[in-house]
Write a protein that holds these residues in place. Structure first.
Motif, PDB file in Angstrom:
ATOM      1  N   ALA A  12       5.824  -4.666  -8.772  1.00 33.22           N
ATOM      2  CA  ALA A  12       5.525  -5.724  -7.806  1.00 33.22           C
ATOM      3  C   ALA A  12       4.481  -6.692  -8.345  1.00 33.22           C
ATOM      4  O   ALA A  12       4.570  -7.909  -8.141  1.00 33.22           O
ATOM      5  CB  ALA A  12       5.051  -5.110  -6.491  1.00 33.22           C
ATOM      6  N   LEU A  13       3.502  -6.165  -9.061  1.00 30.64           N
ATOM      7  CA  LEU A  13       2.430  -7.004  -9.594  1.00 30.64           C
ATOM      8  C   LEU A  13       2.890  -7.861 -10.766  1.00 30.64           C
ATOM      9  O   LEU A  13       2.194  -8.806 -11.149  1.00 30.64           O
ATOM     10  CB  LEU A  13       1.235  -6.135 -10.005  1.00 30.64           C
ATOM     11  N   GLN A  14       4.059  -7.545 -11.326  1.00 29.24           N
ATOM     12  CA  GLN A  14       4.611  -8.343 -12.413  1.00 29.24           C
ATOM     13  C   GLN A  14       5.612  -9.396 -11.911  1.00 29.24           C
ATOM     14  O   GLN A  14       6.164 -10.151 -12.702  1.00 29.24           O
ATOM     15  CB  GLN A  14       5.314  -7.428 -13.426  1.00 29.24           C
ATOM     16  N   TYR A  15       5.791  -9.445 -10.598  1.00 28.73           N
ATOM     17  CA  TYR A  15       6.800 -10.346 -10.028  1.00 28.73           C
ATOM     18  C   TYR A  15       6.523 -11.812 -10.381  1.00 28.73           C
ATOM     19  O   TYR A  15       7.437 -12.548 -10.768  1.00 28.73           O
ATOM     20  CB  TYR A  15       6.851 -10.182  -8.513  1.00 28.73           C
ATOM     21  N   ASP A  16       5.298 -12.229 -10.248  1.00 26.88           N
ATOM     22  CA  ASP A  16       4.958 -13.634 -10.500  1.00 26.88           C
ATOM     23  C   ASP A  16       5.286 -14.029 -11.933  1.00 26.88           C
ATOM     24  O   ASP A  16       5.721 -15.153 -12.202  1.00 26.88           O
ATOM     25  CB  ASP A  16       3.471 -13.868 -10.209  1.00 26.88           C
TER      26      ASP A  16
ATOM     27  N   GLY B 287       9.598 -12.897 -12.308  1.00 28.26           N
ATOM     28  CA  GLY B 287      10.563 -13.503 -11.393  1.00 28.26           C
ATOM     29  C   GLY B 287      11.398 -12.498 -10.643  1.00 28.26           C
ATOM     30  O   GLY B 287      12.322 -12.872  -9.908  1.00 28.26           O
ATOM     31  N   TYR B 288      11.102 -11.216 -10.806  1.00 25.23           N
ATOM     32  CA  TYR B 288      11.816 -10.163 -10.083  1.00 25.23           C
ATOM     33  C   TYR B 288      10.945  -8.922 -10.043  1.00 25.23           C
ATOM     34  O   TYR B 288       9.965  -8.800 -10.790  1.00 25.23           O
ATOM     35  CB  TYR B 288      13.147  -9.827 -10.766  1.00 25.23           C
ATOM     36  N   MET B 289      11.289  -7.991  -9.169  1.00 28.59           N
ATOM     37  CA  MET B 289      10.655  -6.676  -9.174  1.00 28.59           C
ATOM     38  C   MET B 289      11.698  -5.630  -8.827  1.00 28.59           C
ATOM     39  O   MET B 289      12.674  -5.917  -8.115  1.00 28.59           O
ATOM     40  CB  MET B 289       9.480  -6.605  -8.192  1.00 28.59           C
ATOM     41  N   ILE B 290      11.518  -4.444  -9.362  1.00 29.70           N
ATOM     42  CA  ILE B 290      12.403  -3.313  -9.084  1.00 29.70           C
ATOM     43  C   ILE B 290      11.600  -2.253  -8.343  1.00 29.70           C
ATOM     44  O   ILE B 290      10.563  -1.796  -8.827  1.00 29.70           O
ATOM     45  CB  ILE B 290      12.979  -2.731 -10.385  1.00 29.70           C
ATOM     46  N   LEU B 291      12.075  -1.903  -7.159  1.00 27.04           N
ATOM     47  CA  LEU B 291      11.430  -0.877  -6.344  1.00 27.04           C
ATOM     48  C   LEU B 291      12.377   0.311  -6.251  1.00 27.04           C
ATOM     49  O   LEU B 291      13.401   0.248  -5.573  1.00 27.04           O
ATOM     50  CB  LEU B 291      11.085  -1.421  -4.953  1.00 27.04           C
TER      51      LEU B 291
ATOM     52  N   MET C  82      15.972  -0.943  -5.125  1.00 29.13           N
ATOM     53  CA  MET C  82      15.991  -2.323  -4.637  1.00 29.13           C
ATOM     54  C   MET C  82      15.499  -3.285  -5.705  1.00 29.13           C
ATOM     55  O   MET C  82      14.559  -2.977  -6.447  1.00 29.13           O
ATOM     56  CB  MET C  82      15.130  -2.463  -3.381  1.00 29.13           C
ATOM     57  N   LEU C  83      16.117  -4.447  -5.756  1.00 29.14           N
ATOM     58  CA  LEU C  83      15.702  -5.541  -6.624  1.00 29.14           C
ATOM     59  C   LEU C  83      15.357  -6.734  -5.749  1.00 29.14           C
ATOM     60  O   LEU C  83      16.145  -7.127  -4.887  1.00 29.14           O
ATOM     61  CB  LEU C  83      16.833  -5.913  -7.588  1.00 29.14           C
ATOM     62  N   ILE C  84      14.180  -7.302  -5.940  1.00 27.60           N
ATOM     63  CA  ILE C  84      13.784  -8.536  -5.261  1.00 27.60           C
ATOM     64  C   ILE C  84      13.709  -9.624  -6.318  1.00 27.60           C
ATOM     65  O   ILE C  84      13.086  -9.421  -7.377  1.00 27.60           O
ATOM     66  CB  ILE C  84      12.420  -8.390  -4.560  1.00 27.60           C
ATOM     67  N   TRP C  85      14.326 -10.778  -6.065  1.00 29.02           N
ATOM     68  CA  TRP C  85      14.293 -11.827  -7.072  1.00 29.02           C
ATOM     69  C   TRP C  85      13.902 -13.181  -6.482  1.00 29.02           C
ATOM     70  O   TRP C  85      14.146 -13.485  -5.327  1.00 29.02           O
ATOM     71  CB  TRP C  85      15.624 -11.925  -7.823  1.00 29.02           C
TER      72      TRP C  85
ATOM     73  N   LYS D 153       0.811  -1.218   0.000  1.00 32.45           N
ATOM     74  CA  LYS D 153       0.000   0.000   0.000  1.00 32.45           C
ATOM     75  C   LYS D 153       0.843   1.265   0.000  1.00 32.45           C
ATOM     76  O   LYS D 153       0.421   2.299  -0.517  1.00 32.45           O
ATOM     77  CB  LYS D 153      -0.940   0.001   1.216  1.00 32.45           C
ATOM     78  N   GLU D 154       2.038   1.182   0.576  1.00 35.17           N
ATOM     79  CA  GLU D 154       2.900   2.357   0.688  1.00 35.17           C
ATOM     80  C   GLU D 154       3.804   2.562  -0.524  1.00 35.17           C
ATOM     81  O   GLU D 154       4.525   3.562  -0.595  1.00 35.17           O
ATOM     82  CB  GLU D 154       3.741   2.256   1.956  1.00 35.17           C
ATOM     83  N   LEU D 155       3.768   1.641  -1.495  1.00 32.08           N
ATOM     84  CA  LEU D 155       4.602   1.766  -2.683  1.00 32.08           C
ATOM     85  C   LEU D 155       4.072   2.854  -3.613  1.00 32.08           C
ATOM     86  O   LEU D 155       2.873   3.147  -3.643  1.00 32.08           O
ATOM     87  CB  LEU D 155       4.651   0.438  -3.451  1.00 32.08           C
ATOM     88  N   THR D 156       4.971   3.425  -4.395  1.00 29.88           N
ATOM     89  CA  THR D 156       4.546   4.343  -5.454  1.00 29.88           C
ATOM     90  C   THR D 156       3.835   3.554  -6.536  1.00 29.88           C
ATOM     91  O   THR D 156       3.947   2.320  -6.610  1.00 29.88           O
ATOM     92  CB  THR D 156       5.761   5.054  -6.072  1.00 29.88           C
ATOM     93  N   ASP D 157       3.129   4.230  -7.411  1.00 28.34           N
ATOM     94  CA  ASP D 157       2.411   3.549  -8.493  1.00 28.34           C
ATOM     95  C   ASP D 157       3.376   2.772  -9.384  1.00 28.34           C
ATOM     96  O   ASP D 157       3.073   1.648  -9.806  1.00 28.34           O
ATOM     97  CB  ASP D 157       1.624   4.563  -9.331  1.00 28.34           C
ATOM     98  N   GLU D 158       4.544   3.371  -9.669  1.00 25.36           N
ATOM     99  CA  GLU D 158       5.538   2.682 -10.497  1.00 25.36           C
ATOM    100  C   GLU D 158       6.007   1.399  -9.831  1.00 25.36           C
ATOM    101  O   GLU D 158       6.121   0.341 -10.483  1.00 25.36           O
ATOM    102  CB  GLU D 158       6.741   3.598 -10.736  1.00 25.36           C
TER     103      GLU D 158
END
Length: 310
Positions: A80-84, A87-91, A262-265, A70-75
């Motif tokens: 985050a919604l494309q992670y599944d 296989g990664y997300m960039i914040l 940040m990158l989450i993978w 909820k606290e993330l920016t729209d970008e």
């Protein structure tokens, strides 16, 4: 002689025996999955071959409901919604430039007083045990709740690694080093502590490669036997992956990061480090790894259960 000894399981078993406190988390999990194992025994994917594969699924509604999301920016929400799928997300701008500078100052201090020293090719391990700001970022409740949804489990901070320069590591999956049963019970989080591009060792990753099979010891004939771990070098795994990437025509992307990004993978995403060609620049960064508490955690190559320091 020492190199030969490392191929035998017994030295690892003896070491494990005297580290029950750091291995006891696996005892109830072995029972849960019906493994006739002592906490100090060697373990690898071969021990789970008879068990059914377990799929992890991300509950989109739960993800949307987390305070972190909820606290993330729209970008950042879009990524985050494309992670599944990817296989990664960039914040972007996950931490402030000021906090990045504080972390860098702490690392400098810990290196100067000898608390942290380079190991394993330029890694500064477990600064979470010595730095409040590094520990607090990695153990933040909102972050853990968010990562728990991604893991379809319960996220637990396992380790931190700081880099001063680029790792330049060949393309790999973390699941060969930090393996779980059920598979996929690991997440990597990388934070840029300064601007990073192609010349100072940027990360690269292969989008959607997390959907490939998990390539483990049996895939490159490195299972070993009852007394020994596999005798092949880690380079054999890297060469195996290189051939797979070429065979499948996979293309990497380079993560050009700004300080604080940040990158989450995913546990199985193929990734690595680009050459660090500009020797006049550093590439300061912070990595966290998180395990799912409900998963058995081990190191596939050496067939050792994971030691939890926390």
């Amino acid at each position: 002689m020492l190199k030969q000894i490392r191929h035998y399981k017994l030295p690892y078993i003896i070491y494990n025996f005297f580290n029950k406190k750091k291995l006891k988390h696996n005892i109830p999990l072995y029972k849960k999955y019906g493994l006739n194992k002592s906490y100090f025994s060697s373990i690898s994917s071969a021990d789970f071959a008879h068990l059914p594969a377990s799929e992890r699924a991300i509950d989109r509604n739960k993800l949307l409901e987390t305070d972190f999301f909820k606290e993330l920016t729209d970008e950042n929400k879009e990524s985050a919604l494309q992670y599944d799928e990817n296989g990664y997300m960039i914040l972007r701008n996950f931490i402030t430039a000021e906090d990045a500078d504080k972390i860098n100052a702490e690392i400098d201090k810990l290196m100067e007083n000898g608390t942290l020293k380079f190991i394993y090719g330029g890694k500064l391990m477990f600064a979470i045990h010595h730095s409040e700001i590094i520990k607090n970022i990695g153990s933040d409740k909102n972050l853990l709740d968010f990562l728990s949804v991604l893991l379809d489990g319960k996220a637990k901070l396992f380790q931190s690694i700081n880099f001063i320069n680029g790792s330049q590591q060949k393309t790999h999956s973390d699941s060969i080093h930090m393996t779980t049963y059920p598979l996929g019970g690991l997440l990597g989080v990388w934070i840029a502590l300064e601007d990073v591009d192609e010349t100072n060792g940027a990360l690269h990753y292969i989008p959607k490669s997390h959907k490939l099979p998990y390539f483990l010891n049996s895939d490159y004939d490195n299972e070993g036997d009852a007394l020994k771990i596999g005798k092949k070098s880690y380079r054999a795994y890297e060469e195996f992956l290189e051939s797979k990437v070429h065979e499948l025509g996979l293309k990497k992307e380079i993560f050009k990061a700004k300080k604080g990004d940040m990158l989450i993978w995913h546990a199985n995403i193929l990734h690595g480090g680009e050459p660090h060609t500009d020797k006049n620049r550093t590439r300061k960064s912070l990595v966290y790894h998180f395990f799912d508490e409900n998963s058995v955690c081990y190191h596939e190559v050496t067939q050792r259960p994971a030691l939890f320091e926390l």
